[in-house]
Scaffold this motif. Structure first.
Motif, mmCIF file in Angstrom:
data_model
loop_
_atom_site.group_PDB
_atom_site.id
_atom_site.type_symbol
_atom_site.label_atom_id
_atom_site.label_comp_id
_atom_site.label_asym_id
_atom_site.label_seq_id
_atom_site.Cartn_x
_atom_site.Cartn_y
_atom_site.Cartn_z
ATOM 1 N N GLY A 1 -4.771 -9.767 15.086
ATOM 2 C CA GLY A 1 -4.485 -11.073 14.507
ATOM 3 C C GLY A 1 -5.446 -11.522 13.429
ATOM 4 O O GLY A 1 -5.634 -12.730 13.232
ATOM 5 N N PHE A 2 -6.051 -10.567 12.712
ATOM 6 C CA PHE A 2 -6.958 -10.908 11.619
ATOM 7 C C PHE A 2 -6.436 -10.315 10.309
ATOM 8 O O PHE A 2 -5.720 -9.306 10.306
ATOM 9 C CB PHE A 2 -8.364 -10.374 11.880
ATOM 10 C CG PHE A 2 -9.045 -10.981 13.072
ATOM 11 C CD1 PHE A 2 -9.588 -12.253 13.003
ATOM 12 C CD2 PHE A 2 -9.136 -10.282 14.269
ATOM 13 C CE1 PHE A 2 -10.219 -12.822 14.094
ATOM 14 C CE2 PHE A 2 -9.765 -10.841 15.367
ATOM 15 C CZ PHE A 2 -10.306 -12.116 15.288
ATOM 16 N N PRO B 1 -17.005 -14.100 15.364
ATOM 17 C CA PRO B 1 -18.073 -13.086 15.449
ATOM 18 C C PRO B 1 -17.769 -11.988 16.461
ATOM 19 O O PRO B 1 -17.486 -12.260 17.630
ATOM 20 C CB PRO B 1 -19.299 -13.907 15.871
ATOM 21 C CG PRO B 1 -18.744 -15.090 16.588
ATOM 22 C CD PRO B 1 -17.415 -15.384 15.953
ATOM 23 N N ASN B 2 -17.776 -10.777 16.009
ATOM 24 C CA ASN B 2 -17.711 -9.569 16.841
ATOM 25 C C ASN B 2 -16.663 -9.657 17.951
ATOM 26 O O ASN B 2 -16.984 -9.562 19.139
ATOM 27 C CB ASN B 2 -19.092 -9.294 17.447
ATOM 28 C CG ASN B 2 -20.150 -9.111 16.379
ATOM 29 O OD1 ASN B 2 -19.997 -8.325 15.452
ATOM 30 N ND2 ASN B 2 -21.250 -9.855 16.492
ATOM 31 N N PRO B 3 -15.389 -9.830 17.606
ATOM 32 C CA PRO B 3 -14.346 -9.953 18.639
ATOM 33 C C PRO B 3 -14.248 -8.682 19.484
ATOM 34 O O PRO B 3 -14.173 -7.573 18.943
ATOM 35 C CB PRO B 3 -13.063 -10.158 17.828
ATOM 36 C CG PRO B 3 -13.484 -10.393 16.431
ATOM 37 C CD PRO B 3 -14.842 -9.865 16.251
ATOM 38 N N GLU B 4 -14.262 -8.846 20.786
ATOM 39 C CA GLU B 4 -14.299 -7.694 21.688
ATOM 40 C C GLU B 4 -13.083 -6.792 21.515
ATOM 41 O O GLU B 4 -13.210 -5.562 21.515
ATOM 42 C CB GLU B 4 -14.403 -8.166 23.143
ATOM 43 C CG GLU B 4 -15.757 -8.747 23.498
ATOM 44 C CD GLU B 4 -15.887 -9.033 24.977
ATOM 45 O OE1 GLU B 4 -15.023 -8.552 25.749
ATOM 46 O OE2 GLU B 4 -16.835 -9.728 25.372
ATOM 47 N N ALA B 5 -11.885 -7.381 21.392
ATOM 48 C CA ALA B 5 -10.671 -6.564 21.287
ATOM 49 C C ALA B 5 -10.681 -5.736 20.005
ATOM 50 O O ALA B 5 -10.249 -4.571 20.002
ATOM 51 C CB ALA B 5 -9.429 -7.453 21.343
ATOM 52 N N LEU B 6 -11.150 -6.316 18.931
ATOM 53 C CA LEU B 6 -11.214 -5.593 17.668
ATOM 54 C C LEU B 6 -12.272 -4.487 17.718
ATOM 55 O O LEU B 6 -12.029 -3.350 17.295
ATOM 56 C CB LEU B 6 -11.509 -6.577 16.537
ATOM 57 C CG LEU B 6 -11.438 -6.033 15.112
ATOM 58 C CD1 LEU B 6 -10.909 -7.104 14.162
ATOM 59 C CD2 LEU B 6 -12.804 -5.566 14.615
#
Length: 437
Positions: free
Chosen positions: A25-26, A139-144
């Motif tokens: 979603g980015f 910041p630093n999304p876990e899923a990504l």
């Protein structure tokens, strides 16, 4: 490095990143190379180490305050830091095999990057110290991160070329280090010989070089580097675990040498044979922990053959006896980081597959697949603290303690190669580089 090879690599990365951004979603990634950190109560800086997520996108490993702005479906933008500075070296604007694949903006101060950033639809990868109030994004999304880490295990032809070159550099330096050992050099002097042959300084090395003589070979991460030269009568063992860098990619090679012929030299030769058998066992579809268990079987066979234990290899593995003599994991993923990411990951979405309870230090639990790169590093050591625990256990009766005492002064043996998994076999990068000379 070949420009066409890099063109294929960056095209693969763009497809990979576009898919991952869409799934999470980015629209945008703002990736920071990092900033130097000042030493406590000082005005000097710690050695700079680049954010691995930054060098995953661009082969710039030594320039802080730089950014990659990656927007889905667009040419990536590189904000390349070039200050006006008479105190420090200022790198030239990039004009090399990879620079045409980026929209490059030169920035003269760290704050100049802020105008290019947007938080809308963006994720930020990096350390945010000193960036309060900047438009960074999530910041630093876990899923990504999980998806990026998972994908890093599958190397492109460009990445494999970098890993081969890193091995060539390291093998040349390993040869110089062995020669220095045989000439009677100290650990400190051997390390200097290694760095000189590699033409890379300590800050560029992927990790602190392990240069261990005699009993020091039993210390798994020994980096003390004694300046003492040993008289010839006291020279027994040399264990070196050292790598090199190529465009941010790492070599990680270990060799062990006996100074003279004898039982320990025979043990080193026998371990070398077992190590090559384990490299050949890197087959797509095999869970890596299964290969680690096979490693313990082979260590048990050596312990039995050399009279260190009184029981069979099967019994030694079953009882956990082999764990005293080989407490670490068989190997790990290799790439942009020495212990490359995703080794315990359960799937692209994340989750963890922990190592088996009896092998807590195993760094990889993934199933082996094509185009993955591993280190294979079986070892056999005589570690005082672990031997003391063993001597107080019920398994003590299975050990020939006089043989342990005879071999203890040699420290231990480890052999490590870097290998690419192929559909039709294994490419042992390290052995191939040794064969080139």
């Amino acid at each position: 490095m070949d420009k066409n090879l890099y063109a294929e690599h960056i095209a693969t990365l763009q497809r990979r990143y576009d898919d991952i951004l869409e799934a999470c979603g980015f629209d945008t990634l703002n990736v920071f190379s990092g900033a130097p950190k000042v030493q406590f109560l000082d005005d000097n800086y710690y050695p700079f180490k680049v954010n691995p997520q930054f060098k995953a996108l661009v082969p710039v490993t030594d320039n802080p305050h730089s950014w990659v702005i990656y927007r889905r479906g667009q040419k990536p933008k590189l904000l390349f830091y070039r200050p006006v500075d008479f105190w420090h070296y200022v790198p030239p604007a990039p004009q090399t095999y990879w620079s045409d694949f980026y929209d490059i903006e030169l920035i003269a101060s760290p704050a100049d990057a802020k105008q290019f950033l947007s938080a809308e639809g963006a994720a930020f990868l990096g350390e945010a110290d000193g960036l309060d109030g900047w438009p960074l994004g999530t910041p630093n999304p876990e899923a990504l991160l999980a998806r990026l880490h998972w994908a890093r295990a599958y190397k492109t032809p460009y990445e494999l070329a970098c890993l081969r070159q890193a091995n060539r550099i390291a093998v040349k330096a390993h040869r110089a280090a062995e020669a220095a050992f045989r000439e009677g050099a100290s650990e400190f002097e051997i390390n200097l010989a290694y760095l000189q042959a590699a033409a890379q300084g300590e800050n560029r090395m992927p990790y602190g070089n392990i240069i261990a003589l005699n009993e020091h070979a039993a210390i798994l991460h020994y980096t003390h580097l004694s300046e003492q030269r040993l008289p010839e009568s006291e020279r027994r063992t040399f264990l070196i675990d050292a790598g090199a860098d190529c465009n941010g990619y790492c070599a990680d090679i270990t060799r062990t040498y006996a100074y003279r012929d004898g039982e320990f030299a025979d043990l080193v030769a026998a371990m070398d044979e077992k190590q090559q058998e384990l490299v050949a066992g890197l087959k797509p579809g095999l869970p890596y922990p299964d290969l680690h268990r096979e490693c313990h079987q082979k260590v048990g066979e050596l312990l039995n053959r050399f009279g260190v234990i009184k029981t069979s290899a099967d019994n030694a593995v079953e009882s956990g006896l082999t764990g005293t003599f080989m407490p670490h994991g068989l190997g790990h993923f290799l790439g942009l980081q020495v212990h490359d990411v995703g080794g315990h990951q359960a799937g692209p979405e994340g989750g963890v597959t922990p190592p088996p309870a009896q092998y807590p230090f195993l760094r990889t639990t993934r199933t082996i697949e094509e185009n993955q790169v591993f280190t294979i590093e079986p070892g056999l050591y005589f570690i005082d603290s672990l031997l003391a625990e063993l001597k107080d256990s019920e398994l003590a009766k299975e050990v020939n303690w006089s043989k342990v005492d005879a071999l203890r002064p040699f420290g231990g043996v480890r052999i490590e190669d870097n290998a690419i998994v192929r559909a039709d076999g294994v490419e042992n990068i390290t052995r191939n580089c040794y064969a080139e000379d």
